[in-house]
Design a protein around this motif. Sequence first.
Motif, mmCIF file in Angstrom:
data_model
loop_
_atom_site.group_PDB
_atom_site.id
_atom_site.type_symbol
_atom_site.label_atom_id
_atom_site.label_comp_id
_atom_site.label_asym_id
_atom_site.label_seq_id
_atom_site.Cartn_x
_atom_site.Cartn_y
_atom_site.Cartn_z
ATOM 1 N N LEU A 51 0.854 -1.186 0.000
ATOM 2 C CA LEU A 51 0.000 0.000 0.000
ATOM 3 C C LEU A 51 0.886 1.231 0.000
ATOM 4 O O LEU A 51 1.730 1.405 0.871
ATOM 5 N N ARG A 52 0.731 2.071 -0.997
ATOM 6 C CA ARG A 52 1.552 3.271 -1.131
ATOM 7 C C ARG A 52 0.817 4.453 -0.519
ATOM 8 O O ARG A 52 -0.149 4.944 -1.084
ATOM 9 N N GLU A 53 1.271 4.869 0.649
ATOM 10 C CA GLU A 53 0.699 6.020 1.354
ATOM 11 C C GLU A 53 -0.794 5.844 1.608
ATOM 12 O O GLU A 53 -1.558 6.806 1.602
ATOM 13 N N LEU A 54 -1.226 4.600 1.807
ATOM 14 C CA LEU A 54 -2.618 4.280 2.115
ATOM 15 C C LEU A 54 -2.644 3.282 3.258
ATOM 16 O O LEU A 54 -1.766 2.441 3.369
ATOM 17 N N SER A 55 -3.670 3.374 4.062
ATOM 18 C CA SER A 55 -3.928 2.350 5.068
ATOM 19 C C SER A 55 -5.299 1.757 4.758
ATOM 20 O O SER A 55 -6.082 2.360 4.012
ATOM 21 N N PRO A 56 -5.620 0.606 5.315
ATOM 22 C CA PRO A 56 -6.967 0.063 5.119
ATOM 23 C C PRO A 56 -8.058 1.052 5.538
ATOM 24 O O PRO A 56 -9.099 1.158 4.877
ATOM 25 N N THR A 57 -7.809 1.813 6.585
ATOM 26 C CA THR A 57 -8.771 2.826 7.035
ATOM 27 C C THR A 57 -8.918 3.931 5.991
ATOM 28 O O THR A 57 -10.030 4.394 5.723
#
Length: 132
Positions: A51-57
């Motif tokens: 995940l590039r600069e993303l979280s599941p949230t």
Amino acid sequence: VGIAHIIYSSSKEATLVSPYLDEYGLKFIIKVLKARTGHVNVNIIAKKWGLRELSPTDIKRIAMNEGIDADSINLELTNKPLHAKIYASNNDIFITSANLLKNSLTKNVETGLMIRNQPQHEIETLINELRT
């Protein structure tokens, strides 16, 4: 075009296998979801560290902010050294070099192969081999 076709033409579920996902890739998925009629679930399988600069949230928040039911986008993170990029609907499968990243979707020269009218059980078998 191939990835959009998979999401747009799916009758109930699309599975997107991409080692990497960034915000641009997520918004691309959301754009296609908004363009179609009817509900479809999108399952994304990516590397845990992909995940590039993303979280599941973040994924759920961005979906909701864009007017998409957050539960219609499901993220599955794998520890496997995933390299495959496979996008599948109920009967079609698109095998490509493109990740769900901005450069893959806008700048890179990517190629792929669309296989239509595949039996659902064959698609499920292939996808399940890539899961955790």
